[in-house]
Every structure is written in C-alpha cells, then in structure tokens.
Design an enzyme around this catalytic site. Sequence first.
Site, PDB file in Angstrom:
ATOM      1  N   LYS A   1       1.923   2.036  -5.053  1.00  0.00           N
ATOM      2  CA  LYS A   1       2.478   1.478  -6.292  1.00  0.00           C
ATOM      3  C   LYS A   1       1.538   1.724  -7.469  1.00  0.00           C
ATOM      4  CE  LYS A   1       2.575  -2.535  -4.274  1.00  0.00           C
ATOM      5  NZ  LYS A   1       2.201  -2.116  -2.904  1.00  0.00           N
TER       6      LYS A   1
ATOM      7  N   ASP B   1       0.815  -1.224   0.000  1.00  0.00           N
ATOM      8  CA  ASP B   1       0.000   0.000   0.000  1.00  0.00           C
ATOM      9  C   ASP B   1       0.847   1.273   0.000  1.00  0.00           C
ATOM     10  OD1 ASP B   1      -2.206  -1.676   0.099  1.00  0.00           O
ATOM     11  OD2 ASP B   1      -2.213  -1.668   2.302  1.00  0.00           O
TER      12      ASP B   1
ATOM     13  N   GLY C   1      -4.436  -4.309  -3.811  1.00  0.00           N
ATOM     14  CA  GLY C   1      -5.440  -3.289  -4.106  1.00  0.00           C
ATOM     15  C   GLY C   1      -4.680  -2.044  -4.509  1.00  0.00           C
ATOM     16  N   HIS C   2      -4.678  -1.738  -5.790  1.00  0.00           N
ATOM     17  CA  HIS C   2      -3.888  -0.609  -6.303  1.00  0.00           C
ATOM     18  C   HIS C   2      -4.839   0.498  -6.754  1.00  0.00           C
ATOM     19  CE1 HIS C   2      -0.269  -3.466  -7.209  1.00  0.00           C
ATOM     20  NE2 HIS C   2      -0.629  -3.458  -5.944  1.00  0.00           N
TER      21      HIS C   2
ATOM     22  N   GLN D   1       1.970  -6.391  -3.338  1.00  0.00           N
ATOM     23  CA  GLN D   1       2.510  -6.584  -1.988  1.00  0.00           C
ATOM     24  C   GLN D   1       3.813  -5.776  -1.877  1.00  0.00           C
ATOM     25  OE1 GLN D   1       1.193  -9.708  -3.730  1.00  0.00           O
ATOM     26  NE2 GLN D   1      -0.560  -8.632  -2.890  1.00  0.00           N
TER      27      GLN D   1
HETATM   28  P1  GDP Z   1      -0.683   0.273  -3.505  1.00  0.00           P
HETATM   29  O1  GDP Z   1      -1.285  -0.999  -3.038  1.00  0.00           O
HETATM   30  O2  GDP Z   1       0.772   0.361  -3.235  1.00  0.00           O
HETATM   31  O3  GDP Z   1      -1.001   0.581  -4.939  1.00  0.00           O
HETATM   32  O4  GDP Z   1      -1.367   1.439  -2.647  1.00  0.00           O
HETATM   33  P2  GDP Z   1      -2.938   1.571  -2.300  1.00  0.00           P
HETATM   34  O5  GDP Z   1      -3.669   2.010  -3.482  1.00  0.00           O
HETATM   35  O6  GDP Z   1      -3.411   0.341  -1.602  1.00  0.00           O
HETATM   36  O7  GDP Z   1      -2.891   2.685  -1.180  1.00  0.00           O
HETATM   37  C1  GDP Z   1      -2.407   3.955  -1.430  1.00  0.00           C
HETATM   38  C2  GDP Z   1      -3.509   4.960  -1.040  1.00  0.00           C
HETATM   39  O8  GDP Z   1      -2.936   6.241  -0.922  1.00  0.00           O
HETATM   40  C3  GDP Z   1      -4.600   5.086  -2.085  1.00  0.00           C
HETATM   41  O9  GDP Z   1      -5.812   5.406  -1.445  1.00  0.00           O
HETATM   42  C4  GDP Z   1      -4.128   6.288  -2.927  1.00  0.00           C
HETATM   43  O10 GDP Z   1      -5.195   6.995  -3.570  1.00  0.00           O
HETATM   44  C5  GDP Z   1      -3.511   7.139  -1.862  1.00  0.00           C
HETATM   45  N1  GDP Z   1      -2.398   7.979  -2.312  1.00  0.00           N
HETATM   46  C6  GDP Z   1      -1.407   7.655  -3.187  1.00  0.00           C
HETATM   47  N2  GDP Z   1      -0.500   8.658  -3.267  1.00  0.00           N
HETATM   48  C7  GDP Z   1      -0.928   9.619  -2.417  1.00  0.00           C
HETATM   49  C8  GDP Z   1      -0.400  10.882  -2.027  1.00  0.00           C
HETATM   50  O11 GDP Z   1       0.647  11.332  -2.478  1.00  0.00           O
HETATM   51  N3  GDP Z   1      -1.114  11.581  -1.100  1.00  0.00           N
HETATM   52  C9  GDP Z   1      -2.270  11.117  -0.569  1.00  0.00           C
HETATM   53  N4  GDP Z   1      -2.885  11.870   0.340  1.00  0.00           N
HETATM   54  N5  GDP Z   1      -2.786   9.929  -0.909  1.00  0.00           N
HETATM   55  C10 GDP Z   1      -2.126   9.195  -1.806  1.00  0.00           C
HETATM   56  P1  IMO Z   2      -0.774  -4.221  -2.260  1.00  0.00           P
HETATM   57  O1  IMO Z   2      -0.329  -4.755  -3.581  1.00  0.00           O
HETATM   58  C1  IMO Z   2      -0.937  -4.650   2.057  1.00  0.00           C
HETATM   59  C2  IMO Z   2      -0.783  -8.725   3.663  1.00  0.00           C
HETATM   60  C3  IMO Z   2      -2.026  -9.174   4.408  1.00  0.00           C
HETATM   61  C4  IMO Z   2      -1.398 -10.103   5.428  1.00  0.00           C
HETATM   62  C5  IMO Z   2      -0.282 -10.778   4.616  1.00  0.00           C
HETATM   63  C6  IMO Z   2      -0.656 -12.148   4.060  1.00  0.00           C
HETATM   64  O2  IMO Z   2      -2.083  -3.525  -2.305  1.00  0.00           O
HETATM   65  O3  IMO Z   2       0.308  -3.439  -1.599  1.00  0.00           O
HETATM   66  P2  IMO Z   2      -2.204 -12.896   2.015  1.00  0.00           P
HETATM   67  O4  IMO Z   2      -3.673 -12.679   1.773  1.00  0.00           O
HETATM   68  O5  IMO Z   2      -1.319 -12.342   0.953  1.00  0.00           O
HETATM   69  O6  IMO Z   2      -1.878 -14.324   2.355  1.00  0.00           O
HETATM   70  O7  IMO Z   2      -1.908 -12.051   3.360  1.00  0.00           O
HETATM   71  O8  IMO Z   2       0.017  -9.900   3.552  1.00  0.00           O
HETATM   72  N1  IMO Z   2      -1.017  -8.220   2.286  1.00  0.00           N
HETATM   73  C7  IMO Z   2      -1.024  -6.930   1.955  1.00  0.00           C
HETATM   74  N2  IMO Z   2      -0.919  -5.818   2.714  1.00  0.00           N
HETATM   75  N3  IMO Z   2      -1.024  -4.530   0.723  1.00  0.00           N
HETATM   76  C8  IMO Z   2      -1.098  -5.625  -0.059  1.00  0.00           C
HETATM   77  O9  IMO Z   2      -1.065  -5.554  -1.402  1.00  0.00           O
HETATM   78  C9  IMO Z   2      -1.140  -6.897   0.553  1.00  0.00           C
HETATM   79  N4  IMO Z   2      -1.237  -8.161   0.092  1.00  0.00           N
HETATM   80  C10 IMO Z   2      -1.146  -8.964   1.164  1.00  0.00           C
HETATM   81  O10 IMO Z   2      -2.687  -8.099   5.009  1.00  0.00           O
HETATM   82  O11 IMO Z   2      -0.796  -9.372   6.446  1.00  0.00           O
HETATM   83 MG    MG Z   3      -2.826  -1.674  -1.835  1.00  0.00          MG
END
Ligand code: GDP
Ligand code: IMO
Ligand code: MG
Length: 429
Positions: free
Chosen positions: A16, A13, A40-41, A225
């Site tokens: 990416k 999270d 979840g991207h 991840q």
């Molecule tokens: P990922 O799994 O690495 O793709 O990240 P996620 O999408 O799960 O989580 C990142 C969260 O931060 C999402 O809700 C994005 O919309 C938000 N986000 C990304 N970059 C920024 C930023 O520079 N500032 C803020 N406030 N939110 C951001």
């Molecule tokens: P993105 O790509 C954050 C975490 C789960 C748990 C551990 C094992 O959005 O960054 P699993 O279901 O993979 O067996 O769970 O890994 N986890 C993540 N945490 N972002 C993710 O993906 C994750 N994918 C798995 O919360 O701790």
């Molecule tokens: Mg994510």
Amino acid sequence: MTATVVLGLAWGDEGKGRVCDALAADSSYVARYSGGNNAGHTIRVGEEEFVVHLLPSGTVREGVVCTIGNGVVVSPEVLAEEVGSLEKRGFTDVRQRLKLDGRAHVIMPYHVALDRERESSLENDKLGTTNRGIGPCYEDKAARVGIRVQDVFDEKALREKLSRALSEKNCLFENVYGAEPYDADELVQWLSGYRELMEPMVADTGMILRDGLRDHQPVLLEGAQAALLDNDHGTYPFVTSSNPCIGGAITGAGIPPQEIGDVIGVTKAYATRVGDGPFPTELFDEVGETLADVGHEYGATTGRKRRCGWLDMVSTKYTAALNGVTQIALTKLDVLSAVEEIQVCVGYEVRGERVEGYPMSQTDLHDVTPVYKTLPGWGEDIAHCRMRGDLPEAARDFVEFVESEVGAPLCMISVGPERDQAIVEKPGA
Ligand code: GDP
Ligand code: IMO
Ligand code: MG
C-alpha cells in the site's frame, strides 16, 4: 473531485505504501484513517528506503498535506521519531504539512504493556499482535476511557481521565499480570513532553479534507492493515482492533460516503500473512521459502518472517466486493518470476464439500482445503517492464486472470520495489 481510497485486500503488507506514494504525486492531501504504528509502509526512492509506521506515505512527497485522522491511534513517541527522522532526511517542512486530529486517541505506555502482557500470557493461543498497544487503545476508546490528542492540552481533564482509566488498569497489572502499576502524575509529565511537538499540528482533519474536496483538491485515503484484518470482516479473532475496510475510511477520516470515488484494492501476486490465524493457501515447502526469500518477506514493523502462500481469489473476491473496489493494484509480480508454475486458489472445500463464497464460520475457515488452478510461470526477469505489452505472455495471462476474477481493472502492476518499477494504467481513460 472525490477522494480515492487505497486499501489492502488480504492481511496487510500488500505494498500500500508504494501505491500511495505513486498516487501522492497527484494528491493535495494524503490521510491515514485507521490503525496506528502497527503499520509499516515502505517507499523506495532509488537507493533510499523510507518506512513509515504512523505518518501517511505522502510525507515523503514535497508539498503534500498529510493528515492523521480521528480513527487513528497515535503513539507520541513514534510521532516524534518519524517527524525527526524525515526532517533529518531533508523533509524540513514535514511539521507544517502534518495535521493531527484532536479526536484521535493516544497510545499510552499502559496500552503497550497490556498488549505485551496479554500476548505472553496467551502462550499457545497468541494472536501475534505487533505489541504496539493497538488493541488496548481501541478498547479504551470503545469503553470511553481513552485519552485523546486534545486531552494533552488540558492538564486537569487529563489527570482526571488518567485516574479513571488507571483505576481499572492498575488492578489488572497488579493482580492479574503481577506487574508494576502506572502513576497518573508520571504519565501527565510524560505526555506534556510532547505538547510542543503536537500543538501546531492539532486540527480538525475531517474538516480539512472536506474543505479540500469542496475546493476540488485531490484527496487520497491511505489504508493501513487490510480487509482480512478488519475487526468486523476479517479472520476474527486473528485481526486488528480497527476497521481498515471502506467503512473505517469514512468514519476514521471524517468525510461522507458520497465523497468516495475510486477504491483501489491492493493485492500481491501471491499471499502473505504475519502473525497468527488461518491462511488456507499457506505454503510449507520450498516454493514458500522461495517467495519469502525473493520477495524479502520480513515485516516492516516487527521484522518477523511473513508466512507465504498462493494468491487466494476466494478471499480476494470477497474483500474486493466488500469494499466496492473499482480498481486493483497488483504488486510484486516480479517475485513470481522465481517459480516455475503458479497456483491460484479458485475455490474452497470445507471438510470435503465445495463451499460458495467466503466462510463466515471460524471453524470452517480453519478447515478449508483450497482448490487450485495452475497457471504457467514465465521464468524471466520482468523488472524492466513499463507497459503491459512488455510482459511475457504468461505474465500477461496471469494479470488478465486476476483482473477477470476480481471483475475490476488494474491501475498498477508493480514489478520491483522502486518508485518507477511499475506499469501504470488509467482504467477508463
Ligand atoms: P504495506 O504495508 O502494504 O505498505 O507493504 P510493506 O511496505 O509492509 O511491504 C511491501 C514490501 O514489498 C516492501 O518491502 C516494498 O519495498 C516491497 N515491494 C513493493 N512493491 C514491490 C514489487 O513490485 N516488487 C518487489 N520485489 N517488492 C516490492
Ligand atoms: P500494514 O499497514 C501486516 C497484524 C499483526 C497481528 C494482527 C493484530 O503494514 O499492512 P495488532 O498489533 O494490530 O493488534 O495485531 O494484525 N497486523 C499487520 N500485519 N501488516 C500490517 O500493517 C499489520 N498491522 C497489524 O501481525 O497478526
Ligand atoms: Mg506493512
């Protein structure tokens, strides 16, 4: 032309999705190489928000060919849902642009059930998985009883493979978890419902990428991840069951190591973790609450509240070195505008002794006391900044500090969730 890899430097999270979305604008191919719909991207385009779990982020860029590599585990239901949802939102060519490797493993309903049964039986020792069946699917892959995308199209082989897999699985369901067994015929029936959707997508995605690279096409490998969730290098056993690190990119995308050019490590300006496991810099006070509130730190996959803490340079330096990071993308810098003073972890003490590097021992990791360096906050909105020079001095100092600690230049500093809310730099240009 070489492939660029984007991978997370902490526990996921990091942002990416938004980094890949920006780079996808100049890519011909965007490939997922590991994990599944545990990811979840998020991509924000104006008022619109897209969250992709299985599909590469490049699907929300017209014309980009997106591949789901052999290293990914595929939920047919999620594939159908995400394709359908993007089509409804105007990406009518997504089926033509999406390629699915025939070697990728399929997440079966019994994998999801096993993940849930195990988690609930662990009570106080839960891993906090996403309950998406990821671990059990990779287990079957390693045990050589997995079902692959190609098997969906060979009913006889599928039936045999399912019978073999279920002979053990059903023992577990019935005798260990007191749950209903699975029926091979019903599963064959269930999978055949996805044949039509999958068939035109099935391809040797590694070959597509290798051909693209040979033809000087820009390729982006999208990590899911992150490094500290890597099954080998992360905070085992609180990890996922794949290799999000650089080795997994090569294996899971099907390209040779010399084709890798830049490796972009993504880190937030603070740290978060969803799920259980050690988190040395975790905050349990109102500063942690502020980071969670201002940063909207709720999981994009499960909606769980993310644990928040300070940026950890010990783990970030470890994961950057491990992956040969050549550039850093620093995200969510705007969230730090909400805190008065910023702490950054610059060392670890384990049971009173300063340690070098990142501990290998799980016990040590649980016993870490972080050593902090305090940096001044800037306390002003930075969401409008588009050049490093637009940032307040304290924010510039923070950014430079991260850069010098990691020893790699920044290519992106994001200051808000929207596509254009970022300072983009071209290291070496
Ligand atoms: P990922 O799994 O690495 O793709 O990240 P996620 O999408 O799960 O989580 C990142 C969260 O931060 C999402 O809700 C994005 O919309 C938000 N986000 C990304 N970059 C920024 C930023 O520079 N500032 C803020 N406030 N939110 C951001
Ligand atoms: P993105 O790509 C954050 C975490 C789960 C748990 C551990 C094992 O959005 O960054 P699993 O279901 O993979 O067996 O769970 O890994 N986890 C993540 N945490 N972002 C993710 O993906 C994750 N994918 C798995 O919360 O701790
Ligand atoms: Mg994510």
